[in-house]
Design a protein around this motif. Structure first.
Motif, PDB file in Angstrom:
ATOM      1  N   HIS A  58       0.859  -1.193   0.000  1.00 53.45           N
ATOM      2  CA  HIS A  58       0.000   0.000   0.000  1.00 53.45           C
ATOM      3  C   HIS A  58       0.895   1.243   0.000  1.00 53.45           C
ATOM      4  N   PRO A  59       0.721   2.152  -0.982  1.00 51.89           N
ATOM      5  CA  PRO A  59       1.651   3.288  -1.092  1.00 51.89           C
ATOM      6  C   PRO A  59       1.650   4.198   0.135  1.00 51.89           C
ATOM      7  N   HIS A  60       0.518   4.333   0.825  1.00 57.54           N
ATOM      8  CA  HIS A  60       0.492   5.234   1.985  1.00 57.54           C
ATOM      9  C   HIS A  60       1.350   4.675   3.125  1.00 57.54           C
ATOM     10  N   VAL A  61       1.262   3.367   3.376  1.00 51.44           N
ATOM     11  CA  VAL A  61       2.072   2.766   4.460  1.00 51.44           C
ATOM     12  C   VAL A  61       3.550   2.841   4.078  1.00 51.44           C
ATOM     13  N   GLN A  62       3.843   2.537   2.816  1.00 50.39           N
ATOM     14  CA  GLN A  62       5.237   2.622   2.358  1.00 50.39           C
ATOM     15  C   GLN A  62       5.778   4.046   2.539  1.00 50.39           C
ATOM     16  N   ALA A  63       4.971   5.041   2.204  1.00 49.93           N
ATOM     17  CA  ALA A  63       5.423   6.434   2.298  1.00 49.93           C
ATOM     18  C   ALA A  63       5.693   6.820   3.749  1.00 49.93           C
ATOM     19  N   ARG A  64       4.797   6.419   4.663  1.00 51.82           N
ATOM     20  CA  ARG A  64       4.994   6.701   6.089  1.00 51.82           C
ATOM     21  C   ARG A  64       6.327   6.121   6.573  1.00 51.82           C
ATOM     22  N   MET A  65       6.609   4.903   6.162  1.00 45.92           N
ATOM     23  CA  MET A  65       7.845   4.236   6.615  1.00 45.92           C
ATOM     24  C   MET A  65       9.083   4.922   6.036  1.00 45.92           C
ATOM     25  N   ILE A  66       9.016   5.244   4.757  1.00 49.97           N
ATOM     26  CA  ILE A  66      10.174   5.878   4.097  1.00 49.97           C
ATOM     27  C   ILE A  66      10.452   7.241   4.735  1.00 49.97           C
ATOM     28  N   GLU A  67       9.367   7.963   5.038  1.00 49.94           N
ATOM     29  CA  GLU A  67       9.505   9.271   5.693  1.00 49.94           C
ATOM     30  C   GLU A  67      10.237   9.108   7.040  1.00 49.94           C
ATOM     31  N   GLN A  68       9.872   8.081   7.821  1.00 47.03           N
ATOM     32  CA  GLN A  68      10.475   7.891   9.141  1.00 47.03           C
ATOM     33  C   GLN A  68      11.936   7.421   9.007  1.00 47.03           C
ATOM     34  N   ILE A  69      12.205   6.584   8.004  1.00 48.97           N
ATOM     35  CA  ILE A  69      13.590   6.137   7.787  1.00 48.97           C
ATOM     36  C   ILE A  69      14.474   7.356   7.509  1.00 48.97           C
ATOM     37  N   GLY A  70      13.946   8.296   6.734  1.00 47.85           N
ATOM     38  CA  GLY A  70      14.711   9.508   6.439  1.00 47.85           C
ATOM     39  C   GLY A  70      14.858  10.398   7.664  1.00 47.85           C
ATOM     40  N   ALA A  71      13.785  10.498   8.472  1.00 44.32           N
ATOM     41  CA  ALA A  71      13.798  11.441   9.601  1.00 44.32           C
ATOM     42  C   ALA A  71      14.635  10.919  10.761  1.00 44.32           C
ATOM     43  N   LEU A  72      14.395   9.689  11.189  1.00 44.93           N
ATOM     44  CA  LEU A  72      15.108   9.104  12.339  1.00 44.93           C
ATOM     45  C   LEU A  72      14.754   7.616  12.425  1.00 44.93           C
ATOM     46  N   PRO A  73      15.633   6.733  11.934  1.00 44.03           N
ATOM     47  CA  PRO A  73      15.261   5.312  11.888  1.00 44.03           C
ATOM     48  C   PRO A  73      15.513   4.540  13.179  1.00 44.03           C
ATOM     49  N   ALA A  74      16.265   5.080  14.139  1.00 49.94           N
ATOM     50  CA  ALA A  74      16.546   4.342  15.375  1.00 49.94           C
ATOM     51  C   ALA A  74      16.523   5.300  16.546  1.00 49.94           C
ATOM     52  N   ALA A  75      15.956   4.845  17.653  1.00 50.19           N
ATOM     53  CA  ALA A  75      15.927   5.685  18.866  1.00 50.19           C
ATOM     54  C   ALA A  75      15.708   4.793  20.075  1.00 50.19           C
ATOM     55  N   ALA A  76      16.239   5.196  21.229  1.00 50.85           N
ATOM     56  CA  ALA A  76      16.116   4.415  22.463  1.00 50.85           C
ATOM     57  C   ALA A  76      14.654   4.327  22.899  1.00 50.85           C
TER      58      ALA A  76
END
Ligand SMILES: Cc1ncc(COP(=O)(O)O)c(C=O)c1O
Length: 410
Positions: A58-76
């Protein structure tokens, strides 16, 4: 060496002897179908592992994930992030429960629900249904009844199980259903003051999809209230629209103390599950320590997948669609029961359905595969659990193919 052999060299397959594992080389997927190398496109009646609720890619779920990977993919775990707060808001809105403790998978979610029940009640026993599955880790295998516990049973404590009567006697004004009576007897035998929680699937999955009698959920709630026992609803399989409601238990209108969620939470786009708790339970841990934690707690990319998936479920009204499309299967299955002696019954809600056969399902599963339908089955039961984006005309097409498979296998 082909791709399957290369992968098999260094990675295990699940739930099978490695040389007999049923594997598929999946090359692409879209909405309710996936593509298999050397074969082509097939209908996905298992939604992968009953989890791709919004449908594949689904393009909307993919877009949400890609956006987060770009913004900050790992955090405590305790880092404060916009995506985590957004997921919390959406979960509270759709579950009507106060707070979530997030995990990476469903088994861990049930384990944490049990830990919270023990912390909150100071009691240790958990009651579950005999025909139930709550995950693959040792603690939850011990509590549930699914046959996958067998190799470990010798070293486990005896479980506390509500038996499944076949068929269940309906309740009358004078007498409760068999199911509820057997639970009352079990609680009395064990001592209500020793029981921390009763753990039930919102609607039982591959252990039978049996419709509970009308008094069951309300009766369990009343029993729990009378004795200070917590009620845990495991909606990992049946949640997020699968049964034609946001959660299967919504059909009985009963409130619970905890609800475990997983699978459809992210539609399988990233690993995430969790325990939702009531306001009363959540407040305890304002002052008491919540002895629960994980390295990948509320993983940012998984949270983004969950936010995307929940947004699609709501905006495309997929629970309502599952109810509508499920009715197509219900009607078509009723005709199959009339026409074909080997089809003996049907069960289920929405797009969590089963066809009952008078024989093992292997031959029908093989014929369906030839016709382009990937069909999960166990013993004499066929499961029909496609992604919730399936259209009514597509359900008619799948029903035609299933009927052709039944005729070819006869
Ligand atoms: C009702 C239920 N609970 C728990 C689980 C375990 O979830 P997981 O496989 O993500 O650990 C499952 C998985 O099938 C399930 O159906």
């Amino acid at each position: 060496m082909n791709l399957t052999q290369r992968q098999q060299s260094h990675l295990f397959f699940t739930w099978s002897a490695q040389d007999r594992a049923k594997t598929l080389e999946i090359t692409d997927a879209s909405r309710a179908r996936f593509e298999v190398a050397g074969k082509g496109w097939v209908w996905d009646l298992e939604s992968q592992v009953y989890n791709v609720n919004v449908g594949h890619k689904h393009p909307h779920v993919q877009a949400r994930m890609i956006e987060q990977i770009g913004a900050l993919p790992a955090a405590a775990p305790n880092a404060v992030l916009e995506i985590r707060a957004t997921l919390g808001d959406l979960l509270a809105e759709h579950t009507q429960m106060a707070k979530a403790f997030l995990t990476t998978g469903g088994s861990e979610a049930v384990e944490n629900a049990i830990k919270i029940a023990r912390l909150a009640t100071g009691r240790s026993k958990i009651i579950a249904r005999k025909n139930s599955y709550h995950g693959a880790t040792l603690a939850v295998l011990e509590i549930a009844g699914d046959p996958r516990k067998q190799p470990f049973v010798a070293n486990m404590r005896a479980p506390l199980h509500i038996e499944d009567p076949h068929p269940a006697r309906a309740p009358t004004a004078a007498r409760a259903s068999d199911w509820l009576e057997s639970l009352h007897e079990l609680v009395a035998r064990e001592g209500a003051q020793t029981i921390a929680a009763i753990l039930l699937e919102g609607f039982t999955g591959t252990n039978g999809m049996q419709h509970p009698p009308a008094d069951f959920w309300p009766g369990v709630r009343a029993l729990c209230d009378a004795h200070g026992i917590l009620l845990i609803d495991d909606e990992i399989f049946s949640g997020f629209g699968r049964t034609g409601r946001w959660f299967a238990r919504d059909r009985w209108g009963v409130k619970v103390d905890m609800m475990t969620i997983g699978k459809g939470l992210t539609s399988g786009y990233a690993p995430l599950a969790g325990v939702m708790v009531s306001a009363a339970l959540a407040e305890r841990f304002d002052q008491e320590v919540l002895w629960c934690g994980l390295t990948h707690y509320a993983h940012p990319v998984s949270c983004a997948a969950a936010v995307g998936s929940l947004e699609v479920l709501a905006s495309e009204q997929l629970p309502e669609n599952a109810e509508r499309v499920g009715q197509v299967f219900e009607r078509r299955f009723a005709t199959m029961i009339e026409r074909h002696a080997c089809v003996t019954g049907q069960r289920g809600f929405g797009l969590m359905r089963a066809l009952e056969l008078d024989r093992g399902a292997d031959e029908i599963v093989a014929q369906a595969w030839e016709l382009g339908v990937f069909l999960p089955a166990r013993g004499p039961m066929i499961w029909v659990c496609p992604p919730l984006c399936l259209r009514e005309d597509e359900a008619e097409t799948i029903a035609d193919l299933l009927e052709a498979a039944i005729v070819a296998a006869a």
